[in-house]
Design an enzyme around this catalytic site. Structure first.
Site, PDB file in Angstrom:
ATOM      1  N   ASN A  34      27.841  59.295  -1.734  1.00 18.35           N
ATOM      2  CA  ASN A  34      27.073  59.875  -2.843  1.00 18.35           C
ATOM      3  C   ASN A  34      27.452  59.232  -4.184  1.00 18.35           C
ATOM      4  OD1 ASN A  34      29.552  60.964  -3.453  1.00 18.35           O
ATOM      5  ND2 ASN A  34      28.836  63.070  -3.704  1.00 18.35           N
ATOM      6  N   THR A  92      33.068  69.345   0.046  1.00 18.56           N
ATOM      7  CA  THR A  92      33.003  68.014   0.662  1.00 18.56           C
ATOM      8  C   THR A  92      33.904  67.956   1.887  1.00 18.56           C
ATOM      9  OG1 THR A  92      32.400  66.891  -1.383  1.00 18.56           O
ATOM     10  CG2 THR A  92      33.526  65.563   0.275  1.00 18.56           C
ATOM     11  N   GLY A 102      29.275  68.215  13.631  1.00 21.75           N
ATOM     12  CA  GLY A 102      28.011  68.585  14.280  1.00 21.75           C
ATOM     13  C   GLY A 102      27.255  67.346  14.731  1.00 21.75           C
ATOM     14  N   ARG A 106      26.394  66.230  18.573  1.00 19.54           N
ATOM     15  CA  ARG A 106      25.026  65.976  19.051  1.00 19.54           C
ATOM     16  C   ARG A 106      24.911  64.610  19.726  1.00 19.54           C
ATOM     17  NH1 ARG A 106      20.722  63.278  17.258  1.00 19.54           N
ATOM     18  NH2 ARG A 106      21.593  62.903  15.186  1.00 19.54           N
ATOM     19  N   TYR A 145      41.836  70.251  -2.898  1.00 16.56           N
ATOM     20  CA  TYR A 145      41.989  69.043  -2.078  1.00 16.56           C
ATOM     21  C   TYR A 145      42.865  69.325  -0.856  1.00 16.56           C
ATOM     22  CZ  TYR A 145      43.056  64.113  -1.010  1.00 16.56           C
ATOM     23  OH  TYR A 145      43.206  62.894  -0.386  1.00 16.56           O
TER      24      TYR A 145
END
Ligand code: NAD
Ligand code: UDP
Ligand code: UDP
Length: 312
Positions: A34, A92, A102, A106, A145
């Site tokens: 990001n 985050t 996840g 998958r 953190y």
């Protein structure tokens, strides 16, 4: 074999070096970032390569891609940056871990978590061994953190126990090298930039606190070795350089390697700043046949060379 590899935080300091290595080894690499503390400039050298792709994405949101391996590095690492928006830092680490786990579940990917020596807090066991549970303040300025990273480790081990995920957890100790941001705020880049500019060297506290500094190339070797283990070993494993220095010794070394006339000034020690830190790397030596090879002065010379160019 060429794999599809996702690196979250891939445009950051460590992530960009990891992307370099993975692309050089012929893998298809997706860098997810990001750009909070990472920069496009860290990966521009990779953009012409058809095996490399950058995705602007925040890991606190779900991510649907196909991938064989995931390195989860997304998280600001420097205290000034992770304390800028502490709620986002915890999100985050925690939501980011849930989403990446996840995803791994998958697509049945192997997933490595970039954890940290901060899980040991201000330690009463020295040097730190993986079986030490740590001494962490849950309500202080570093907690977003430290506790975020501790919770991420919990999630990794629960996804393994509950869903059989193929996880790897490494606990990284202070690592430095080229591509740390000028304004990163961590001690090695601060001292080098100050020395090269002729500014005062800012020691927080009396300078007797210790750290152990690992050069980035050694650390990336450790990442790859850990990801490559096939015997079910999942860690946690310490990765860092066991040679310990005081912050005052680091300042002296940096000033003498940079030349110049910087003088040392003392500033208040930040709250909960750990007094000592040194990794016990017996587990990494035994299970990964890994140990750092780059001495502090050699790594500092490389890093100083990088910052000289950036500042020129
Ligand atoms: P860095 O700040 O340079 O890199 C972190 C990267 O994550 C940046 O590119 C940042 O933009 C990105 N990022 C942050 N939040 C994000 C989000 N929500 N979604 C997507 N991307 C996000 O720091 P670094 O030194 O390269 O650290 C990389 C990882 O290694 C971090 O997880 C850090 O906690 C861990 N670590 C590093 C050290 C060290 O000494 N360098 C020590 C212990 C742990
Ligand atoms: N997730 C994701 N990418 C995927 C699969 C899942 O980002 O490819 C996210 C999803 O949004 C979910 C999280 O990962 O919130 C945890 O997924 P999991 O399957 O473990 O839990 P559940 O979907 O049952 O909440
Ligand atoms: N530090 C310092 N001057 C600086 C930056 C950091 O004396 O300009 C000290 C800091 O207080 C800590 C040590 O150096 O004791 C390492 O700090 P850093 O932020 O690099 O890493 P961490 O505290 O997370 O190990």
């Amino acid at each position: 074999m060429s794999l599809r590899i996702t690196v979250t935080g891939g445009a950051g300091f460590l992530g960009s070096h990891l992307c370099d290595r993975l692309v050089a080894e012929g893998h298809e690499v997706l860098c997810v970032d990001n750009f909070f503390t990472g920069r496009r400039a860290n990966v521009t050298q990779l953009l012409p390569n058809a095996n490399f792709e950058v995705l602007r994405h925040d890991v606190t949101f779900p991510l649907y891609v196909e991938t064989d391996h995931i390195y989860n590095l997304a998280c600001p690492a420097s205290p000034i940056h992770y304390q800028f928006d502490p709620v986002q830092t915890t999100k985050t680490s925690v939501h980011g871990a849930i989403n990446m786990l996840g995803l791994a579940k998958r697509v049945k990917a192997r997933i490595l978590q970039a954890s940290t020596s901060e899980v040991y807090g201000d330690p009463e066991v020295h040097p730190q061994i993986e079986s030490y549970w740590g001494r962490v303040n849950p309500v202080g300025p570093r907690s977003c953190y430290d506790e975020g990273k501790r919770c991420a480790e919990t999630l990794f081990f629960d996804y393994r126990r509950q869903h059989g995920l193929d996880i790897k957890v490494v606990r990284i100790f202070n690592t430095y090298g080229p591509r740390m941001a000028l304004n990163d705020g961590r001690v090695v880049s601060n001292f080098i930039v100050q020395a090269l500019k002729g500014d005062d060297i800012t020691i927080y506290g009396d300078g007797n606190q210790t750290r152990s500094f690992c050069y980035v190339d050694d650390l990336v070797d450790g990442f790859l070795k850990m990801m490559g283990t096939e015997n079910g070993f999942c860690g946690p494993v310490n990765l860092g350089n066991p040679v310990e220095f005081t912050i005052a010794e680091l300042a002296e070394k940096v000033v003498s390697l940079c030349g110049g006339r910087s003088k040392v000034v003392y500033q208040p020690l930040p709250q909960d700043d750990p007094q000592q830190r040194q990794p016990d790397i017996s587990v990494a030596r035994e299970r990964l046949e890994w140990e750092p090879k780059v001495a502090l002065s050699d790594g500092l010379k490389e890093t100083i060379g990088y910052f000289r160019k950036v500042l020129a």
